[in-house]
Enzyme design. Sequence first.
Site, PDB file in Angstrom:
ATOM      1  N   ASP A  10      30.232  34.621  31.660  1.00 31.29           N
ATOM      2  CA  ASP A  10      28.928  34.656  32.304  1.00 31.29           C
ATOM      3  C   ASP A  10      29.148  35.081  33.750  1.00 31.29           C
ATOM      4  O   ASP A  10      30.054  34.572  34.431  1.00 31.29           O
ATOM      5  CB  ASP A  10      28.290  33.262  32.317  1.00 31.29           C
ATOM      6  CG  ASP A  10      27.768  32.823  30.960  1.00 31.29           C
ATOM      7  OD1 ASP A  10      28.021  33.517  29.956  1.00 31.29           O
ATOM      8  OD2 ASP A  10      27.107  31.762  30.904  1.00 31.29           O
ATOM      9  N   HIS A  68      36.700  34.100  28.120  1.00 31.48           N
ATOM     10  CA  HIS A  68      36.921  34.287  26.685  1.00 31.48           C
ATOM     11  C   HIS A  68      37.417  35.702  26.390  1.00 31.48           C
ATOM     12  O   HIS A  68      37.260  36.617  27.204  1.00 31.48           O
ATOM     13  CB  HIS A  68      35.628  34.007  25.923  1.00 31.48           C
ATOM     14  CG  HIS A  68      35.166  32.582  26.034  1.00 31.48           C
ATOM     15  ND1 HIS A  68      35.249  31.685  24.996  1.00 31.48           N
ATOM     16  CD2 HIS A  68      34.628  31.896  27.075  1.00 31.48           C
ATOM     17  CE1 HIS A  68      34.781  30.509  25.385  1.00 31.48           C
ATOM     18  NE2 HIS A  68      34.393  30.608  26.641  1.00 31.48           N
ATOM     19  N   SER A 116      35.296  32.543  40.562  1.00 29.69           N
ATOM     20  CA  SER A 116      35.951  33.715  41.116  1.00 29.69           C
ATOM     21  C   SER A 116      35.528  34.973  40.385  1.00 29.69           C
ATOM     22  O   SER A 116      34.362  35.140  40.066  1.00 29.69           O
ATOM     23  CB  SER A 116      37.466  33.565  41.099  1.00 29.69           C
ATOM     24  OG  SER A 116      38.050  34.545  41.922  1.00 29.69           O
TER      25      SER A 116
END
EC number: 4.1.1.65
Length: 288
Positions: free
Chosen positions: A91, A148, A254
């Site tokens: 995200d 992921h 980050s």
Amino acid sequence: MNLDKLKIAMQYALPKHAVSRLVGKLAAAEAGALTTKLIKLFIKQYKIDMSEALHEDPAHYKTFNEFFTRPLKPGIRPLVEDQDILAHPVDGAISQLGDVVDGQIIQAKGHNYSLQTLLGGKEEDFTPYIGGKFATIYLAPKDYHRIHMPIDGTLRKMIYVPGDLFSVNPLTAQNVPNLFARNERVVAIFDTEIGPLSMVLVGATIVASIETIWAGTVTPPAGRDVFTWTYPEAGDNAIKLKKGEEMGRFKLGSTVILAWGADKADFLDGQNPETVTRMGTPFAKMAD
């Protein structure tokens, strides 16, 4: 001096490693009601949608780090099933993406930097990406902070690259040359159906930890030298991850940078700088 210039000047002056490690200790502290109050303030400040979290109650989390790396409810991020499609790994929001041109990739308008330097400096690690593609995705404080796999992969190498800890927000990216190639980072290189795929986890100010699922905490402590780990391509000790499986996480946010080789996959329509990303959604398509 305008406010933006002052913010950048403060970035250079700030003892970034010391501040980041102090924040890391505070974020790992079990402070009871104080921790819960801090989490509630953070949720309010950044308008975090806790209905997506596996545990919605802020009091569930014993430390701020547990909250920050909170898992999502099962199925809340459906994974694109088409095996020819690469999924978004996080995200966040796309900062830049495009072609690797003359070994350089775009940081921001007017700022390019060396992909070879980003990957740790060895030519052998950079060569597969000549003429390929890259994408930089920024994770804001409000975002889900687990990373992921965009595609099935077998881990072949991990590289720790020491460096600074500048902020990686858009303002800093526009004003600090070679930002991502000067910050501390962890590079994971996978064998995939599209050839070598690099996933670079970039540290930043108050990023208290970068972790991978196979090595645990890689940093801190910070090192002074580039360090490389290699992994088998087959056998019981091979580390194989499926598309959508978690590969790492940030404690306090980050940036992730992806790179793959020439003529291997193309970004889908609608993938542009500032595009909001959601883990598991379509990102790129394998070349025919």
